[in-house]
Design an enzyme around this catalytic site. Structure first.
Site, PDB file in Angstrom:
ATOM      1  N   LYS A   1     -40.699 -25.833  24.468  1.00 37.91           N
ATOM      2  CA  LYS A   1     -40.368 -24.457  24.048  1.00 37.91           C
ATOM      3  C   LYS A   1     -39.038 -24.581  23.292  1.00 37.91           C
ATOM      4  O   LYS A   1     -37.980 -24.631  23.884  1.00 37.91           O
ATOM      5  CB  LYS A   1     -40.198 -23.579  25.289  1.00 37.91           C
ATOM      6  CG  LYS A   1     -40.457 -22.091  25.088  1.00 37.91           C
ATOM      7  CD  LYS A   1     -39.685 -21.415  23.976  1.00 37.91           C
ATOM      8  CE  LYS A   1     -38.268 -21.052  24.341  1.00 37.91           C
ATOM      9  NZ  LYS A   1     -37.465 -20.616  23.153  1.00 37.91           N
TER      10      LYS A   1
ATOM     11  N   GLU B   1     -29.002 -29.998  30.781  1.00 37.75           N
ATOM     12  CA  GLU B   1     -27.856 -30.356  29.929  1.00 37.75           C
ATOM     13  C   GLU B   1     -27.262 -29.051  29.432  1.00 37.75           C
ATOM     14  O   GLU B   1     -27.833 -28.392  28.573  1.00 37.75           O
ATOM     15  CB  GLU B   1     -28.329 -31.226  28.770  1.00 37.75           C
ATOM     16  CG  GLU B   1     -28.921 -32.534  29.252  1.00 37.75           C
ATOM     17  CD  GLU B   1     -29.540 -33.366  28.143  1.00 37.75           C
ATOM     18  OE1 GLU B   1     -29.252 -33.089  26.964  1.00 37.75           O
ATOM     19  OE2 GLU B   1     -30.318 -34.261  28.458  1.00 37.75           O
TER      20      GLU B   1
ATOM     21  N   CYS C   1     -21.957 -28.863  22.166  1.00 37.23           N
ATOM     22  CA  CYS C   1     -21.693 -28.678  23.599  1.00 37.23           C
ATOM     23  C   CYS C   1     -20.461 -29.453  24.034  1.00 37.23           C
ATOM     24  O   CYS C   1     -19.735 -29.048  24.925  1.00 37.23           O
ATOM     25  CB  CYS C   1     -22.902 -29.147  24.391  1.00 37.23           C
ATOM     26  SG  CYS C   1     -23.465 -30.780  23.904  1.00 37.23           S
TER      27      CYS C   1
ATOM     28  N   GLU D   1     -16.933 -20.960  26.907  1.00 41.86           N
ATOM     29  CA  GLU D   1     -17.495 -21.706  25.780  1.00 41.86           C
ATOM     30  C   GLU D   1     -17.735 -20.726  24.627  1.00 41.86           C
ATOM     31  O   GLU D   1     -18.420 -19.716  24.794  1.00 41.86           O
ATOM     32  CB  GLU D   1     -18.816 -22.352  26.184  1.00 41.86           C
ATOM     33  CG  GLU D   1     -19.400 -23.201  25.081  1.00 41.86           C
ATOM     34  CD  GLU D   1     -20.757 -23.778  25.434  1.00 41.86           C
ATOM     35  OE1 GLU D   1     -21.625 -23.034  25.917  1.00 41.86           O
ATOM     36  OE2 GLU D   1     -20.940 -24.988  25.204  1.00 41.86           O
TER      37      GLU D   1
HETATM   38  P1  NAD Z   1     -29.496 -20.755  25.189  1.00 49.38           P
HETATM   39  O1  NAD Z   1     -29.241 -21.124  26.599  1.00 49.38           O
HETATM   40  O2  NAD Z   1     -29.288 -19.366  24.765  1.00 49.38           O
HETATM   41  O3  NAD Z   1     -31.023 -21.091  24.803  1.00 49.38           O
HETATM   42  C1  NAD Z   1     -31.544 -22.387  24.964  1.00 49.38           C
HETATM   43  C2  NAD Z   1     -33.068 -22.305  25.060  1.00 49.38           C
HETATM   44  O4  NAD Z   1     -33.404 -21.598  26.252  1.00 49.38           O
HETATM   45  C3  NAD Z   1     -33.732 -21.555  23.911  1.00 49.38           C
HETATM   46  O5  NAD Z   1     -34.936 -22.211  23.574  1.00 49.38           O
HETATM   47  C4  NAD Z   1     -34.018 -20.196  24.517  1.00 49.38           C
HETATM   48  O6  NAD Z   1     -35.105 -19.534  23.912  1.00 49.38           O
HETATM   49  C5  NAD Z   1     -34.348 -20.585  25.942  1.00 49.38           C
HETATM   50  N1  NAD Z   1     -34.227 -19.515  26.952  1.00 49.38           N
HETATM   51  C6  NAD Z   1     -33.459 -18.401  26.900  1.00 49.38           C
HETATM   52  N2  NAD Z   1     -33.652 -17.661  28.026  1.00 49.38           N
HETATM   53  C7  NAD Z   1     -34.532 -18.345  28.790  1.00 49.38           C
HETATM   54  C8  NAD Z   1     -35.122 -18.125  30.075  1.00 49.38           C
HETATM   55  N3  NAD Z   1     -34.837 -17.043  30.804  1.00 49.38           N
HETATM   56  N4  NAD Z   1     -35.981 -19.045  30.564  1.00 49.38           N
HETATM   57  C9  NAD Z   1     -36.267 -20.147  29.853  1.00 49.38           C
HETATM   58  N5  NAD Z   1     -35.761 -20.407  28.623  1.00 49.38           N
HETATM   59  C10 NAD Z   1     -34.897 -19.532  28.112  1.00 49.38           C
HETATM   60  O7  NAD Z   1     -28.649 -21.783  24.296  1.00 49.38           O
HETATM   61  P2  NAD Z   1     -28.472 -21.810  22.722  1.00 49.38           P
HETATM   62  O8  NAD Z   1     -27.651 -20.638  22.328  1.00 49.38           O
HETATM   63  O9  NAD Z   1     -29.762 -22.065  22.027  1.00 49.38           O
HETATM   64  O10 NAD Z   1     -27.608 -23.167  22.565  1.00 49.38           O
HETATM   65  C11 NAD Z   1     -26.251 -23.235  22.835  1.00 49.38           C
HETATM   66  C12 NAD Z   1     -25.981 -23.702  24.251  1.00 49.38           C
HETATM   67  O11 NAD Z   1     -26.592 -24.971  24.478  1.00 49.38           O
HETATM   68  C13 NAD Z   1     -24.491 -23.931  24.494  1.00 49.38           C
HETATM   69  O12 NAD Z   1     -24.148 -23.415  25.750  1.00 49.38           O
HETATM   70  C14 NAD Z   1     -24.353 -25.442  24.480  1.00 49.38           C
HETATM   71  O13 NAD Z   1     -23.259 -25.938  25.202  1.00 49.38           O
HETATM   72  C15 NAD Z   1     -25.651 -25.869  25.074  1.00 49.38           C
HETATM   73  N6  NAD Z   1     -25.935 -27.262  24.716  1.00 49.38           N
HETATM   74  C16 NAD Z   1     -25.756 -28.232  25.655  1.00 49.38           C
HETATM   75  C17 NAD Z   1     -25.956 -29.567  25.312  1.00 49.38           C
HETATM   76  C18 NAD Z   1     -25.768 -30.683  26.323  1.00 49.38           C
HETATM   77  O14 NAD Z   1     -26.188 -31.794  26.041  1.00 49.38           O
HETATM   78  N7  NAD Z   1     -25.149 -30.441  27.449  1.00 49.38           N
HETATM   79  C19 NAD Z   1     -26.336 -29.901  24.015  1.00 49.38           C
HETATM   80  C20 NAD Z   1     -26.504 -28.878  23.085  1.00 49.38           C
HETATM   81  C21 NAD Z   1     -26.304 -27.556  23.433  1.00 49.38           C
END
Ligand code: NAD
Length: 473
Positions: free
Chosen positions: A169, A244, A278, A377
């Protein structure tokens, strides 16, 4: 304008049954460039069923067979590298040099997983007992917007190496990128059902995927807030998790550092991926006695950063991915000003001559550790400079966060920096370098402590996230 109205299920592109729509924009101009038809529960259930069925035979394939598949996936991505790069520049807005690097890294994830696979002992003796490492089952992979190919391939590669089947997804923001990636996967001739991809909103599809009894593991990359929701959704069926999550990484400049070099490196660390990283080192901890020098150096260095001109090889900062992300970053910049921090560079609004979702690379000084810009963040190009009196206080401030993803230390004395690094509560500590140092060379465990996550990617640590040990006595 392209419409993505198919889900990749059981090796084929099938019309998506959901009817909701999500518009895709060129973030450098805010012009609409495409539209995704969002999958619903029925699409997700089809994908899970396809993965469940495929697992029966795929889990029993040989190491050699899976090694060949990983090689074919690598080659399929390399073959389409130009198109993948072009699409990511258009849809995500990252400058060309970084985009090429990330696209190649996504392709190389399959080679790395293959190397780990060919070396991995799936069976071992424990006295007269036999320990067998088995694929965990169907994997739900949920990815964020900030490196679509890298996050998807980084999860597919070890899953396929382990013998797991996957339902992806992806982020709603990456429809064009994901569709092209699916074409590469299809060309690699992987058995039907091993990889399935359904576009859709997280809030709608997350509960279906994370609560489904036939899904064994959720491998999620995204925000800590959503990570916690996912853990709760999966608890009822005792999912395995690899999470992650977010970060707010400290970057400590020690008092012995060459300040000009440190300031230039601090900008690369803090503004990496236009701040949408991140691991970005956005809490810049500076020795109080050298603050003036650091401030002057940062000002000079930020003025040299190339913003925009995404096709220029030396361009460093692109736009943010979406209007939502742009507005979030603007709100944080305003909160920094409201709470009394001082601007050293940047500020609200767009950089001169640029529109779309470009934000100004911003550096705040006179930041206190309790301000929101120091604790939360932001996921945009905003660095918060704070001062410390001595090494003890630097370590204390670095660890004063709910996150524990990465940390950076800049010093002329490598041993001193390594000694301090051992005291930082973070999964990845980098001395005098960028995060690239942890992914270069032989695989290392990649991931975070505390609220930055659970489990590790990379090498055998990453492979074992997809395996369960079983003893036969
Ligand atoms: P997000 O958490 O908003 O969304 C990530 C994914 O989760 C998307 O595909 C979204 O559609 C899905 N999602 C949202 N609500 C959900 C739910 N209730 N159940 C299941 N899936 C759901 O993150 P984003 O804005 O796309 O990305 C930025 C975030 O990702 C930042 O917090 C960043 O730190 C983190 N990130 C972490 C790493 C790592 O390796 N630790 C790497 C890249 C990004």
């Amino acid at each position: 304008m392209k419409t993505i109205d198919r889900s990749f299920i059981n090796g084929e592109f099938k019309p998506t049954r959901g009817t909701g729509q999500f518009d895709l924009y060129d973030p450098s101009t805010a012009e609409i460039i495409g539209r995704t038809v969002l999958g619903d529960e029925r699409d997700m259930l089809d994908a899970i069923e396809s993965a469940r069925e495929a697992f029966k035979t795929f889990s029993r394939t040989s190491v050699a067979e899976r090694g060949e598949m990983l090689l074919r996936l690598h080659e399929a991505l390399r073959k389409r590298e130009d198109a993948l790069v072009e699409t990511a520049i258009l849809e995500y807005g990252s400058p060309v040099t970084a985009t090429v690097g990330r696209t190649r890294a996504a392709a190389n994830a399959f080679l790395e997983a293959r190397e780990t696979l060919l070396d991995y002992p799936f069976e071992m003796a424990a006295g007269k007992k036999l320990v067998v490492m088995e694929p965990v089952g169907v994997v739900g992979a949920i990815t964020p917007f900030n490196a679509d190919y890298g996050h998807i391939c980084g999860k597919l590669a070890p899953a396929i190496a382990a013998g797991c089947t996957v339902v992806v997804k992806p982020s709603e923001n990456n429809g064009l990128e994901t569709e092209l990636l699916c074409r590469c996967i299809q060309e690699a001739d992987i058995p039907p059902g091993v990889v399935n991809v359904v576009e859709g909103r997280g809030e709608a599809l997350g509960p279906v995927l994370c609560g489904h009894p036939d899904v064994a593991l959720i491998n999620f990359t995204g925000s800590t807030r959503v990570g916690k929701e996912i853990a709760a959704l999966g608890a009822g069926t005792m999912k395995r998790f690899c999470l992650e999550l977010g970060g707010k990484s400290p970057n400590i400049i020690l008092d012995d550092a060459d300040i000009d070099k440190a300031a230039a490196l601090a900008l690369v660390i803090g503004f990496s991926n236009s701040g949408q990283a991140c691991h970005a080192g956005t809490r810049l901890l500076v020795p109080k006695k050298r603050l003036k020098e650091v401030e002057a150096s940062l000002k000079r260095a930020v003025a040299k950063l190339k913003i925009g001109h995404l096709l220029d090889a030396d361009s460093f900062i692109g736009p943010l991915v979406s209007r939502k992300q742009f507005e979030t970053v603007q709100a944080y910049i305003r909160s920094g000003l409201d709470e009394g921090a001082q601007l050293l560079a940047g500020g609200p609004g767009h950089p001169e001559g640029l529109g779309g979702y470009y934000a100004r690379p911003t550096i705040f000084t006179k930041v206190s550790p309790s301000m929101r810009i120091a604790r939360e963040e932001i996921f945009g190009p905003v660095i918060a400079v704070m001062t410390y009196e001595d090494e003890e206080q630097a370590v204390e401030m670095a660890n004063d966060t709910v996150y524990g993803l990465a940390a950076f230390i800049i010093s002329a004395d490598q041993d001193r920096a390594m000694r301090i690094g051992r005291r930082i509560h973070a999964g990845m500590v980098v001395v005098n370098d960028t995060i690239g140092a942890v992914v270069a060379g032989p695989p290392a465990p990649l991931g975070g402590m505390k609220e930055s996550g659970l489990g590790r990617a990379g090498g055998r640590w990453g492979l074992e996230a997809y395996l369960e040990p079983k003893v036969i006595a």
